[in-house]
Design a protein around this motif. Sequence first.
Motif, PDB file in Angstrom:
ATOM      1  N   ALA A   1       0.832  -1.202   0.000  1.00  0.00           N
ATOM      2  CA  ALA A   1       0.000   0.000   0.000  1.00  0.00           C
ATOM      3  C   ALA A   1       0.870   1.257   0.000  1.00  0.00           C
ATOM      4  O   ALA A   1       0.578   2.229  -0.702  1.00  0.00           O
ATOM      5  N   GLU A   2       1.954   1.217   0.764  1.00  0.00           N
ATOM      6  CA  GLU A   2       2.876   2.353   0.824  1.00  0.00           C
ATOM      7  C   GLU A   2       3.529   2.598  -0.537  1.00  0.00           C
ATOM      8  O   GLU A   2       3.637   3.740  -0.996  1.00  0.00           O
ATOM      9  N   MET A   3       3.948   1.516  -1.207  1.00  0.00           N
ATOM     10  CA  MET A   3       4.588   1.654  -2.515  1.00  0.00           C
ATOM     11  C   MET A   3       3.605   2.157  -3.565  1.00  0.00           C
ATOM     12  O   MET A   3       3.965   2.979  -4.415  1.00  0.00           O
ATOM     13  N   MET A   4       2.358   1.678  -3.506  1.00  0.00           N
ATOM     14  CA  MET A   4       1.341   2.156  -4.444  1.00  0.00           C
ATOM     15  C   MET A   4       1.141   3.662  -4.297  1.00  0.00           C
ATOM     16  O   MET A   4       1.058   4.392  -5.283  1.00  0.00           O
ATOM     17  N   LYS A   5       1.061   4.111  -3.051  1.00  0.00           N
ATOM     18  CA  LYS A   5       0.872   5.541  -2.796  1.00  0.00           C
ATOM     19  C   LYS A   5       2.077   6.337  -3.300  1.00  0.00           C
ATOM     20  O   LYS A   5       1.922   7.367  -3.965  1.00  0.00           O
TER      21      LYS A   5
END
Length: 98
Positions: A53-57
């Motif tokens: 989720a952090e990488m997607m953001k």
Amino acid sequence: MRLTLPLIALAVAGCVPAEPVESTPPERGTGLTCNDEGLSAYIGREATAELGAEMMKAAGAGALRWVPKGAMVTMDYRTDRLNVHLDEKNRITRLNCG
């Protein structure tokens, strides 16, 4: 001879690599465009849902695809998808959009 072909097919089927896991359905039109610049800090880290989720953001991605080592992936190009390549220990080796 008749049993040889089915046995070979069975043996080969057992060698098929794991399927990649995509976090979103393959729908188009999220309106987002992935940018993989500046994501090198994630290389070497263990893959987790939270990290995904952090990488997607960070990438501005609308979709995420985990790609285990040796997995075969489709060649369809999605401007909103972040591909996260993993090694055999579930650590990130490479990230790219597409």
